[in-house]
Motif scaffolding. Structure first.
Motif, mmCIF file in Angstrom:
data_model
loop_
_atom_site.group_PDB
_atom_site.id
_atom_site.type_symbol
_atom_site.label_atom_id
_atom_site.label_comp_id
_atom_site.label_asym_id
_atom_site.label_seq_id
_atom_site.Cartn_x
_atom_site.Cartn_y
_atom_site.Cartn_z
ATOM 1 N N ASP A 118 0.805 -1.168 -0.150
ATOM 2 C CA ASP A 118 0.055 -0.146 -0.106
ATOM 3 C C ASP A 118 0.834 1.206 0.040
ATOM 4 O OD1 ASP A 118 -2.352 -1.287 -0.075
ATOM 5 O OD2 ASP A 118 -2.775 -1.091 2.201
ATOM 6 N N THR A 121 2.060 1.853 -3.429
ATOM 7 C CA THR A 121 0.924 2.254 -4.596
ATOM 8 C C THR A 121 0.758 3.666 -4.183
ATOM 9 O OG1 THR A 121 -0.198 0.013 -4.418
ATOM 10 C CG2 THR A 121 -1.719 1.824 -4.909
ATOM 11 N N PHE A 151 -4.183 3.949 -9.213
ATOM 12 C CA PHE A 151 -3.362 3.555 -8.376
ATOM 13 C C PHE A 151 -4.113 3.265 -7.017
ATOM 14 C CE2 PHE A 151 -0.180 5.107 -11.121
ATOM 15 C CZ PHE A 151 0.718 4.109 -11.079
#
Length: 152
Positions: A118, A121, A151
């Motif tokens: 994450d 991202t 994204f």
């Protein structure tokens, strides 16, 4: 957030993030959200003062240092035409992004090599957002929405 909840009643709070320990005077005991905002401001300040994080993150991820620098400039230094709430009658503001605990911690995890997918991202999202703002001269909402399609 759990660590902040545990310490939110203390007058002096000690939070360890990576290899750094932040010791701060709690502006509002018993209010973990206000404490998290204050801590985010402190971490943003330390990120702005740091001159090794760009190379550390580039090394940890195998990304170009110039790309990491561009994201750091975008998130922590540059001002943006923040038009998110214009449709609700709020005026657009031209300023830096407000510090968030989530983004400050993501940056620190990227810096220390303890990042998650994450976090990567998020970094790519911010890079795409910056690219869109520069290429099209767009305001924040348009750039954010475009980056979000790729994204998030």
């Amino acid at each position: 957030m759990r660590k902040l909840d545990e310490q939110s009643s203390k007058k002096i709070v000690e939070i360890e993030i990576g290899s750094q320990i932040y010791i701060i005077k709690n502006p509002s005991p018993k209010d973990a959200y206000r404490l998290s905002d204050y801590l985010a401001e402190q971490i943003y300040d330390s990120i702005r003062e740091c001159d090794t994080d760009i190379s550390d993150i580039a090394k940890n991820l195998g990304f170009k240092a110039d790309n990491i620098k561009n994201v750091k400039d975008h998130v922590f230094y540059q001002q943006h035409d923040l038009d998110r709430y214009v449709s609700l009658g709020e005026e657009s503001e031209y300023k830096r992004f407000d510090p968030t605990i989530q983004q400050s911690l993501a940056w620190k995890r990227l810096e220390t090599g303890t990042h998650t997918q994450d976090d990567i991202t998020w970094l790519k999202h911010e890079y795409a957002e910056r690219h869109h703002e520069l290429k099209y001269g767009s305001r924040y909402s348009e750039a954010h929405n475009c980056a979000q399609t790729r994204f998030d």
